[in-house]
Design a protein around this motif. Structure first.
Motif, short mmCIF file in Angstrom:
data_model
loop_
_atom_site.label_atom_id
_atom_site.label_comp_id
_atom_site.label_asym_id
_atom_site.label_seq_id
_atom_site.Cartn_x
_atom_site.Cartn_y
_atom_site.Cartn_z
N GLN A 1 -61.59 -58.85 -5.92
CA GLN A 1 -62.24 -59.92 -6.66
C GLN A 1 -63.61 -59.43 -7.15
O GLN A 1 -64.39 -58.86 -6.40
CB GLN A 1 -62.43 -61.15 -5.75
CG GLN A 1 -63.13 -62.32 -6.40
CD GLN A 1 -62.24 -63.07 -7.37
OE1 GLN A 1 -61.08 -62.70 -7.58
NE2 GLN A 1 -62.76 -64.12 -7.98
N ALA A 2 -63.87 -59.67 -8.44
CA ALA A 2 -65.16 -59.28 -8.99
C ALA A 2 -66.28 -60.06 -8.34
O ALA A 2 -66.10 -61.20 -7.88
CB ALA A 2 -65.16 -59.53 -10.49
N GLN A 3 -67.45 -59.45 -8.32
CA GLN A 3 -68.60 -60.10 -7.69
C GLN A 3 -69.84 -59.86 -8.54
O GLN A 3 -70.05 -58.75 -9.05
CB GLN A 3 -68.81 -59.54 -6.28
CG GLN A 3 -69.89 -60.25 -5.49
CD GLN A 3 -70.02 -59.72 -4.07
OE1 GLN A 3 -69.68 -58.57 -3.80
NE2 GLN A 3 -70.51 -60.55 -3.18
N ARG A 26 -66.74 -54.41 -8.91
CA ARG A 26 -65.29 -54.61 -9.08
C ARG A 26 -64.95 -55.19 -10.45
O ARG A 26 -63.99 -55.94 -10.60
CB ARG A 26 -64.70 -55.44 -7.95
CG ARG A 26 -64.77 -54.70 -6.60
CD ARG A 26 -64.04 -55.46 -5.51
NE ARG A 26 -64.73 -56.67 -5.10
CZ ARG A 26 -65.73 -56.72 -4.25
NH1 ARG A 26 -66.19 -55.60 -3.74
NH2 ARG A 26 -66.29 -57.87 -3.93
N ASN A 102 -61.19 -64.81 -18.44
CA ASN A 102 -61.61 -64.58 -17.06
C ASN A 102 -63.12 -64.72 -16.97
O ASN A 102 -63.85 -64.06 -17.72
CB ASN A 102 -61.20 -63.19 -16.58
CG ASN A 102 -59.70 -63.03 -16.51
OD1 ASN A 102 -59.00 -63.89 -15.99
ND2 ASN A 102 -59.20 -61.93 -17.05
N TYR A 104 -66.54 -65.08 -14.18
CA TYR A 104 -67.07 -64.92 -12.82
C TYR A 104 -68.52 -65.37 -12.81
O TYR A 104 -69.26 -65.12 -13.77
CB TYR A 104 -66.96 -63.46 -12.37
CG TYR A 104 -65.56 -62.91 -12.44
CD1 TYR A 104 -65.14 -62.17 -13.53
CD2 TYR A 104 -64.64 -63.17 -11.42
CE1 TYR A 104 -63.85 -61.67 -13.61
CE2 TYR A 104 -63.35 -62.67 -11.49
CZ TYR A 104 -62.96 -61.93 -12.59
OH TYR A 104 -61.68 -61.46 -12.66
#
Length: 115
Positions: A1-3, A26, A102, A104
């Protein structure tokens, strides 16, 4: 999972400056449009500044001429340079990455402008 992790917030006097950083992990930052948002107590989250994957920048009218967004894809980092800060700039500042549906968000960093 990207952060996404923001840093650089704090307490500053009116007229002062701060530099916020948003470090991504990520995900490949160069592919993403990156934005800074802020949310003051009792108010909705609002867009402050945006830099596209190609480097095009946009700013909210309230920060034009005072804030500068930039990105360093080699460091996977986006910055928000803030100057001539006003009490109305007090808010939690969030970093957002967006690419092809997407998105984040970071956890936010508090900026307080007060004497």
């Amino acid at each position: 999972q990207a952060q996404l992790v923001e840093s650089g917030g704090g307490l500053v006097q009116p007229g002062g400056s701060l530099r916020l950083s948003c470090v991504a992990s990520r995900l490949t930052l160069r592919n993403y449009d990156m934005s800074w948002y802020r949310q003051a107590p009792g108010k909705e989250r609002e867009l402050v500044a945006r830099v596209s994957s190609t480097g095009v920048t946009n700013y909210a009218d309230s920060v034009k001429g005072r804030f500068t967004i930039s990105r360093d894809n080699t460091k996977n980092t986006v910055y928000l340079e803030m100057s001539s800060l006003k009490p109305d700039d007090t808010a939690v500042y969030y970093c957002k990455a967006f690419w092809f549906g997407n998105s984040y968000w970071g956890q936010g960093t508090q900026v307080t402008v007060s004497s």
